[in-house]
Design a protein around this motif. Structure first.
Motif, PDB file in Angstrom:
ATOM      1  N   HIS A  93       1.802   7.109  -6.441  1.00 32.46           N
ATOM      2  CA  HIS A  93       0.803   8.140  -6.699  1.00 32.46           C
ATOM      3  C   HIS A  93       1.356   9.523  -6.367  1.00 32.46           C
ATOM      4  N   GLU A  94       2.006   9.613  -5.223  1.00 34.73           N
ATOM      5  CA  GLU A  94       2.512  10.907  -4.780  1.00 34.73           C
ATOM      6  C   GLU A  94       3.617  11.442  -5.697  1.00 34.73           C
ATOM      7  N   GLY A 127      -3.762  13.645  -0.459  1.00 33.64           N
ATOM      8  CA  GLY A 127      -2.420  13.219  -0.834  1.00 33.64           C
ATOM      9  C   GLY A 127      -1.507  13.183   0.375  1.00 33.64           C
ATOM     10  N   ARG A 147       0.841  -1.192   0.000  1.00 38.70           N
ATOM     11  CA  ARG A 147       0.000   0.000   0.000  1.00 38.70           C
ATOM     12  C   ARG A 147       0.882   1.250   0.000  1.00 38.70           C
ATOM     13  N   ALA A 163      -1.337   5.985   5.176  1.00 37.90           N
ATOM     14  CA  ALA A 163      -1.436   4.836   4.277  1.00 37.90           C
ATOM     15  C   ALA A 163      -2.093   3.664   5.004  1.00 37.90           C
ATOM     16  N   LEU A 172       2.109  11.133   2.285  1.00 44.83           N
ATOM     17  CA  LEU A 172       2.526   9.759   2.575  1.00 44.83           C
ATOM     18  C   LEU A 172       2.279   9.366   4.012  1.00 44.83           C
ATOM     19  N   ARG A 217      -7.212  10.396   2.263  1.00 41.91           N
ATOM     20  CA  ARG A 217      -6.496  10.115   1.025  1.00 41.91           C
ATOM     21  C   ARG A 217      -6.601  11.235  -0.002  1.00 41.91           C
ATOM     22  N   THR A 229       1.022   4.207  -2.722  1.00 49.22           N
ATOM     23  CA  THR A 229       0.828   5.613  -2.355  1.00 49.22           C
ATOM     24  C   THR A 229       2.012   6.450  -2.823  1.00 49.22           C
TER      25      THR A 229
END
Ligand code: ADP
Length: 500
Positions: free
Chosen positions: A151-152, A322, A144, A313, A324, A319, A148
């Motif tokens: 994505h970030e 955004g 996960r 996360a 971490l 979420r 993440t």
């Protein structure tokens, strides 16, 4: 728990109870199987119960176990004779799993010790299951986290790619594109720094560079930049500081990181129209900064959890915003290194939040502040050699140095870096560490031994751990800058170069 079956049931239960082991009696094989899946430690079965259909059910139960499970089954058999041939149902069961045969008449000691051994083994199996589940959970949380992280990284990269594409097509005002590029690359830089810092804070590898600082100045510097973000988000930012200095011994860079994180979160988690108040205070031996917002608030059960690394996360918090989930872990670790604490307060979702940072203070205002940074000196023109194998990086560093008004020479590998240095005798050399031919340390050693102390050697590298810096200094570098280096810092370093 045990599930004895058959005519010896009540007696067995009594014997085991005397040895401190609880057992329940199953009415029939169906009942036994139901008890087995509800988590008993072992099954005790009288052989005569195991008519072929019942033996089939037990065999099926044994076969259907989870990979970690090997349920102990103890069968009381009739006295004497061989198992093979005379007792086909038991014989077919025995090889299937963890089956122990006890021949009747069974001695009490034999029964107790066989059941004890079965329970001990079952406990070990449950412990293995615990480890396997913990392992699976950690693999899942790692997956996960990687998703993440992907994505970030993707979202700023996409903004960078699109704005440079737009620049190509003349479809964007260059000033606008510049702002986007700077903002998004700063985002990636922050992400990478947070990641490395969290790893270093949790393994205790960050050393503070303490100086005497006025907390009011640190707050002002940290909020510089956040106020823009707040304005863009439609959030009002109010700062309240006391009239006299709030002095403490701290690392200004790390304090800035703490405050920028807290204030940045306040902006992130406060919808447009809200307000953020940053209040600096001192109370006895403690200096305090309170960052309060009118945003989305925090549920009581999360007030502590959000300080764990990757908290977001792991707990699927906000979420949409955004991030971490590293910021607060870092904030707490850095506050602790300063001997301080940080906590979150909130009346609950929708009620806003307040983060309270407390640090040991206690310096009197009369003590001189030796922390002020010197003003950047004027820029005299220098000749600077850039040794870097990545074309894009070399080109941009060269352009930046030329923009400062210096002359440049460039090389793309270790040997040609040294050769160019000997030909051009630069005032300074900016050198990457990972280079073809030989590495930047070797380049530095050779240039230093050929040109002496007058040339300023600057390492510009992706390796920023304290041991990397140490190695650079040992190779003869004067300055170590970690990529991406701040342009102003590079400018200051080069301006301070003495002329050869
Ligand atoms: P990130 O913001 O990257 O998720 P942080 O460690 O900074 O990571 O924060 C962890 C979590 O704490 C966030 O995901 C968010 O749910 C919560 N949080 C932090 N600051 C605030 C705030 N000011 N208001 C509400 N929730 C917050």
């Amino acid at each position: 728990m045990l599930a004895p079956t058959g005519r010896d049931g009540p007696l067995t239960i009594e014997i085991l109870a005397r040895a401190d082991m609880a057992a329940v009696l199953a009415r029939d094989v169906e009942d036994l199987c139901a008890l087995a899946v509800s988590g008993v430690a072992a099954l005790l079965i009288a052989e005569e119960v195991l008519v072929p259909a019942a033996a089939g059910r037990v065999a099926e139960l044994i076969a259907r176990q989870e990979p970690w499970s090997d349920l102990p089954v103890v069968v009381f058999t009739g006295a004497g004779g061989t198992i093979q041939g005379r007792r086909p149902t038991v014989a077919s069961l025995a090889p299937l799993g963890n089956v122990t045969l006890l021949e009747r008449p069974v001695q009490i000691m034999t029964l107790v010790s066989a059941v004890r051994a079965a329970i001990r083994e079952r406990r070990r199996q449950f412990a293995t299951r615990g480890h396997l589940e913990a392992l699976a959970a950690s693999v899942q949380s790692r997956d996960r986290f990687i998703a993440t992280l992907g994505h970030e990284l993707r979202s700023p990269l996409s903004a960078i790619a699109m704005s440079s594409e737009l620049l190509d097509r003349g479809g964007i005002d260059p000033a606008r594109a510049r702002a986007i590029l700077q903002r998004q690359s700063a985002k990636i830089t922050r992400l990478v720094e947070d990641l490395l810092d969290v790893a270093r804070v949790t393994s205790g590898k960050i050393a503070l560079e303490r100086r005497r600082v006025d907390l009011r100045d640190v707050v002002a510097r940290a909020l510089d930049g956040i106020d823009d973000a707040a304005a863009r988000a439609g959030v009002r930012l109010v700062v309240e500081v006391p009239p006299s200095p709030v002095l403490l011994e701290g690392d200004p860079v790390r304090l800035d990181q703490i405050l920028a994180n807290l204030a940045g979160n306040a902006v992130k988690y406060t919808p447009a129209g809200g307000a953020i108040t940053v209040r600096v205070g001192a109370d006895g031996g403690r200096a305090q900064v309170r960052v309060r917002d009118t945003g989305i608030g925090i549920a009581p059960e999360l007030l502590e959890r959000i300080f764990e690394p990757f908290a977001q996360a792991d707990h699927a918090l906000q979420r949409a915003q955004g991030g971490l989930g590293l910021g607060l872990a870092l904030v707490r670790g850095l506050a602790a290194l300063h001997g301080g604490t940080v906590r979150a307060e909130s009346a609950g979702p929708g009620q806003g939040s307040e983060f309270v940072l407390e640090l040991p203070a206690g310096l009197s205002a009369a003590e001189p502040d030796r922390g002020a940074e010197p003003a950047p000196p004027a820029m005299p023109r220098r000749c600077v050699l850039v040794v870097e194998d990545s074309d894009d990086n070399r080109e941009t560093v060269v352009m930046l140095i030329e923009a400062f008004g210096h002359g440049t020479a460039a090389a793309a590998d270790g040997p040609s870096g040294v050769r160019t240095a000997l030909e051009t005798r630069p005032d300074a050399a900016v050198i990457d560490i990972g280079l073809p031919g030989f590495d930047g340390y070797e380049v530095a050693r050779r240039i230093r031994s050929a040109l002496g102390a007058s040339v300023l050697l600057v390492a510009l590298t992706g390796y920023g751990r304290p041991e990397d810096k140490q190695r650079a200094y040992e190779a003869g570098f004067d300055v170590h800058l970690t990529k991406p280096a701040d342009a102003a810092t590079l400018g200051r370093v080069l301006a301070a170069t003495p002329r050869a």
